[in-house]
Design an enzyme around this catalytic site. Structure first.
Site, PDB file in Angstrom:
ATOM      1  N   GLY A   1       0.793  -1.230   0.000  1.00 46.31           N
ATOM      2  CA  GLY A   1       0.000   0.000   0.000  1.00 46.31           C
ATOM      3  C   GLY A   1       0.822   1.276   0.000  1.00 46.31           C
ATOM      4  O   GLY A   1       0.386   2.295   0.536  1.00 46.31           O
ATOM      5  N   SER A   2       2.000   1.243  -0.658  1.00 45.60           N
ATOM      6  CA  SER A   2       2.801   2.479  -0.668  1.00 45.60           C
ATOM      7  C   SER A   2       2.081   3.575  -1.442  1.00 45.60           C
ATOM      8  O   SER A   2       2.216   4.757  -1.122  1.00 45.60           O
ATOM      9  CB  SER A   2       4.202   2.227  -1.224  1.00 45.60           C
ATOM     10  OG  SER A   2       4.156   1.989  -2.597  1.00 45.60           O
ATOM     11  N   ASN A   3       1.304   3.212  -2.455  1.00 42.74           N
ATOM     12  CA  ASN A   3       0.543   4.236  -3.185  1.00 42.74           C
ATOM     13  C   ASN A   3      -0.537   4.854  -2.298  1.00 42.74           C
ATOM     14  O   ASN A   3      -0.801   6.046  -2.378  1.00 42.74           O
ATOM     15  CB  ASN A   3      -0.096   3.627  -4.437  1.00 42.74           C
ATOM     16  CG  ASN A   3       0.849   3.696  -5.627  1.00 42.74           C
ATOM     17  OD1 ASN A   3       1.158   4.771  -6.127  1.00 42.74           O
ATOM     18  ND2 ASN A   3       1.327   2.534  -6.045  1.00 42.74           N
TER      19      ASN A   3
ATOM     20  N   LYS B   1      -7.430  -7.711  -7.651  1.00 40.18           N
ATOM     21  CA  LYS B   1      -8.667  -8.416  -8.030  1.00 40.18           C
ATOM     22  C   LYS B   1      -9.360  -7.622  -9.123  1.00 40.18           C
ATOM     23  O   LYS B   1      -9.297  -6.384  -9.126  1.00 40.18           O
ATOM     24  CB  LYS B   1      -9.608  -8.510  -6.815  1.00 40.18           C
ATOM     25  CG  LYS B   1      -9.118  -9.449  -5.752  1.00 40.18           C
ATOM     26  CD  LYS B   1      -9.466 -10.875  -6.102  1.00 40.18           C
ATOM     27  CE  LYS B   1      -8.881 -11.848  -5.107  1.00 40.18           C
ATOM     28  NZ  LYS B   1      -9.089 -13.241  -5.472  1.00 40.18           N
TER      29      LYS B   1
ATOM     30  N   ASN C   1      -7.448   3.508 -11.578  1.00 39.63           N
ATOM     31  CA  ASN C   1      -6.417   2.499 -11.317  1.00 39.63           C
ATOM     32  C   ASN C   1      -5.064   3.087 -11.710  1.00 39.63           C
ATOM     33  O   ASN C   1      -4.981   3.946 -12.573  1.00 39.63           O
ATOM     34  CB  ASN C   1      -6.679   1.237 -12.142  1.00 39.63           C
ATOM     35  CG  ASN C   1      -5.654   0.156 -11.877  1.00 39.63           C
ATOM     36  OD1 ASN C   1      -5.247  -0.073 -10.727  1.00 39.63           O
ATOM     37  ND2 ASN C   1      -5.202  -0.518 -12.922  1.00 39.63           N
TER      38      ASN C   1
ATOM     39  N   HIS D   1      -1.378   1.785 -13.146  1.00 42.46           N
ATOM     40  CA  HIS D   1      -0.709   0.621 -13.732  1.00 42.46           C
ATOM     41  C   HIS D   1       0.773   0.959 -13.916  1.00 42.46           C
ATOM     42  O   HIS D   1       1.107   2.048 -14.405  1.00 42.46           O
ATOM     43  CB  HIS D   1      -1.368   0.277 -15.071  1.00 42.46           C
ATOM     44  CG  HIS D   1      -0.801  -0.958 -15.690  1.00 42.46           C
ATOM     45  ND1 HIS D   1      -1.110  -2.227 -15.237  1.00 42.46           N
ATOM     46  CD2 HIS D   1       0.092  -1.121 -16.697  1.00 42.46           C
ATOM     47  CE1 HIS D   1      -0.438  -3.116 -15.954  1.00 42.46           C
ATOM     48  NE2 HIS D   1       0.295  -2.475 -16.844  1.00 42.46           N
TER      49      HIS D   1
ATOM     50  N   ASP E   1      -7.169  -3.138 -17.537  1.00 40.83           N
ATOM     51  CA  ASP E   1      -6.228  -2.102 -17.999  1.00 40.83           C
ATOM     52  C   ASP E   1      -6.664  -1.428 -19.297  1.00 40.83           C
ATOM     53  O   ASP E   1      -5.836  -1.123 -20.164  1.00 40.83           O
ATOM     54  CB  ASP E   1      -4.813  -2.712 -18.200  1.00 40.83           C
ATOM     55  CG  ASP E   1      -4.266  -3.292 -16.906  1.00 40.83           C
ATOM     56  OD1 ASP E   1      -4.592  -2.767 -15.827  1.00 40.83           O
ATOM     57  OD2 ASP E   1      -3.504  -4.277 -16.981  1.00 40.83           O
TER      58      ASP E   1
ATOM     59  N   GLU F   1       5.042   6.535  -9.569  1.00 35.77           N
ATOM     60  CA  GLU F   1       3.612   6.377  -9.251  1.00 35.77           C
ATOM     61  C   GLU F   1       3.218   7.314  -8.116  1.00 35.77           C
ATOM     62  O   GLU F   1       2.181   7.966  -8.154  1.00 35.77           O
ATOM     63  CB  GLU F   1       3.320   4.928  -8.839  1.00 35.77           C
ATOM     64  CG  GLU F   1       3.423   3.929  -9.974  1.00 35.77           C
ATOM     65  CD  GLU F   1       3.095   2.513  -9.521  1.00 35.77           C
ATOM     66  OE1 GLU F   1       2.113   2.316  -8.802  1.00 35.77           O
ATOM     67  OE2 GLU F   1       3.852   1.593  -9.892  1.00 35.77           O
TER      68      GLU F   1
HETATM   69  C1  GAR Z   1       2.164  -0.763  -7.856  1.00 32.73           C
HETATM   70  O1  GAR Z   1       3.327  -0.772  -8.629  1.00 32.73           O
HETATM   71  C2  GAR Z   1       0.948  -0.751  -8.745  1.00 32.73           C
HETATM   72  O2  GAR Z   1       1.103  -0.007  -9.912  1.00 32.73           O
HETATM   73  C3  GAR Z   1       0.827  -2.210  -9.094  1.00 32.73           C
HETATM   74  O3  GAR Z   1       1.096  -2.875  -7.868  1.00 32.73           O
HETATM   75  C4  GAR Z   1       2.008  -2.092  -7.093  1.00 32.73           C
HETATM   76  C5  GAR Z   1       1.418  -1.904  -5.715  1.00 32.73           C
HETATM   77  O4  GAR Z   1       2.340  -1.272  -4.866  1.00 32.73           O
HETATM   78  N1  GAR Z   1      -0.461  -2.505  -9.604  1.00 32.73           N
HETATM   79  C6  GAR Z   1      -0.668  -3.377 -10.599  1.00 32.73           C
HETATM   80  O5  GAR Z   1       0.213  -4.027 -11.103  1.00 32.73           O
HETATM   81  C7  GAR Z   1      -2.125  -3.519 -11.027  1.00 32.73           C
HETATM   82  N2  GAR Z   1      -2.197  -4.044 -12.375  1.00 32.73           N
HETATM   83  P1  GAR Z   1       1.863  -0.669  -3.480  1.00 32.73           P
HETATM   84  O6  GAR Z   1       1.049  -1.739  -2.756  1.00 32.73           O
HETATM   85  O7  GAR Z   1       3.146  -0.372  -2.762  1.00 32.73           O
HETATM   86  O8  GAR Z   1       1.045   0.569  -3.757  1.00 32.73           O
END
Ligand code: GAR
Length: 210
Positions: A14-16, A93, A109, A111, A152, A181
């Site tokens: 969950g860094s985003n 999911k 989303n 990506h 996507d 991101e």
């Molecule tokens: C991120 O790089 C995000 O773009 C990717 O998962 C990572 C989650 O990082 N998402 C996908 O690949 C979805 N198709 P996070 O948990 O540190 O935010």
């Protein structure tokens, strides 16, 4: 300045989600995290949400007899928290039709590549960066897009690029893309908070007069 109440859906670290939270705290994003949703009971994002005393739930279709019941329960949680937009942040999911219909053009989303390249089923996390390196692509980046029923595929809101270096491994590339991101997602979301996004013919335009 208007503010939007968002639910962040995340399956992992969950860094985003944390970066969005920081952008809110520092006044760069006019939003409120009303709920954090995870399908994974062990997700780091849930532990973090607890620490920050943010509303959070673990909910997954496996807890219900069928997908319909799952969607009813999820939509009830979102309504209870007055959620206006859903922000997917590493949510692994597929988003079901009932959610897309309840939140039309209101699910975002992020990506970790430049769509429509290196997207679709199976293209998530490190698989994406490995595919980019294996292909020999020289540029990658991040895409923020609206969610539609196809993986996507929804209208693109914002993209940022970075160069792939010859020494990159999937891990080093993942790190640099993730940092990008964090710099990009809140900016895309802020466009919605400021009511600047116009969607026409499956394309996103930005209103100039606001
Ligand atoms: C991120 O790089 C995000 O773009 C990717 O998962 C990572 C989650 O990082 N998402 C996908 O690949 C979805 N198709 P996070 O948990 O540190 O935010």
């Amino acid at each position: 300045m208007s503010s939007i109440k968002i639910a962040v859906f995340a399956s992992g670290h969950g860094s985003n989600c944390r970066a969005l939270y920081e952008a809110i705290i520092s006044g760069k994003l006019n939003a409120e995290i009303g709920l954090i949703v995870s399908n994974n009971p062990d997700a780091g994002v849930l532990t973090w949400a607890k620490e920050k005393e943010l509303a959070h739930i673990h909910i997954s279709s496996e807890q219900f007899d069928d997908k319909l019941q799952f969607h009813h329960a999820l939509l009830r949680h979102l309504a209870l928290h007055h959620i206006q937009m859903i922000v997917l942040a590493g949510y692994m999911k597929k988003i079901g039709l009932p959610l897309i219909e309840a939140y039309p053009n209101k699910i975002l989303n992020i990506h970790p590549a430049l769509l429509p390249s290196f997207g679709g089923k199976g293209m998530y996390g490190e698989h994406v960066h490995k595919a980019i390196i294996d292909y020999g692509a020289k540029i990658t980046g991040v895409t923020v897009h609206l969610v539609d029923p196809e993986y996507d595929h929804g209208a693109i809101v914002m993209q940022k690029a970075l160069e792939v270096s010859e020494n990159d491994t999937p891990q080093t590339l993942a790190q640099r893309v993730l940092a990008l991101e964090h710099q990009t997602y809140y900016r895309a979301l802020q466009l919605f908070a400021e009511n600047k996004v116009i969607i026409k013919d499956r394309k996103v335009f930005l209103s100039r007069n606001i």
